[in-house]
Design a protein around this motif. Sequence first.
Motif, PDB file in Angstrom:
ATOM      1  N   SER A   1      61.775  57.418-106.232  1.00 41.85           N
ATOM      2  CA  SER A   1      61.581  58.867-106.284  1.00 41.85           C
ATOM      3  C   SER A   1      62.899  59.589-106.574  1.00 41.85           C
ATOM      4  O   SER A   1      62.950  60.527-107.379  1.00 41.85           O
ATOM      5  CB  SER A   1      60.991  59.350-104.958  1.00 41.85           C
TER       6      SER A   1
ATOM      7  N   ASN B   1      57.471  48.729-108.614  1.00 39.93           N
ATOM      8  CA  ASN B   1      58.077  48.414-107.320  1.00 39.93           C
ATOM      9  C   ASN B   1      58.129  46.918-107.056  1.00 39.93           C
ATOM     10  O   ASN B   1      58.453  46.499-105.961  1.00 39.93           O
ATOM     11  CB  ASN B   1      57.375  49.158-106.182  1.00 39.93           C
TER      12      ASN B   1
ATOM     13  N   PRO C   1      60.420  52.873-102.324  1.00 43.43           N
ATOM     14  CA  PRO C   1      59.790  54.072-102.888  1.00 43.43           C
ATOM     15  C   PRO C   1      60.725  55.287-102.895  1.00 43.43           C
ATOM     16  O   PRO C   1      60.683  56.101-103.820  1.00 43.43           O
ATOM     17  CB  PRO C   1      58.579  54.333-101.990  1.00 43.43           C
TER      18      PRO C   1
END
Length: 144
Positions: A27, A45, A23
């Motif tokens: 980001s 993901n 993650p």
Amino acid sequence: MPHLNDRASAADPLRVLLLDDDPFQLSLLEDMLEDLGDFNVATANHSKAALAMLQTNPPDLMVCDLSMPDMDGIEFLRHVAEHGYTGTVVLLSGMESGVLKAAERLAMAQGLTILGACAKPVALVELSDLVNLARMHRRPRRSA
């Protein structure tokens, strides 16, 4: 007013699909793209979600990690090629450069347009150069 529609289609943001199981990396890549301009960004993901996205809304550029828990990068790229993906691809990996280059060669042999194979974390200037390459390779979209 076809003239305005033509102009709008030329200015459509580049569609980008980011695939990474981390993650933080997703980001970080999203933030970097935001710094580089206007993009239509989708994230996944895991590989199966990315494959589904490729079927419903194929991106102009796919940035994908080679080390995914549900499917290794080579297998994922094979599926992408088999489904006729015509956009461009940037490979990312924390693996040694020899593995990254081997994956790049295999993907190209399967007919994919690989713009680069980058070690993680990718530098902003490197991502900018690759995005510019993706814009040059971008295929016109078919109108409905």
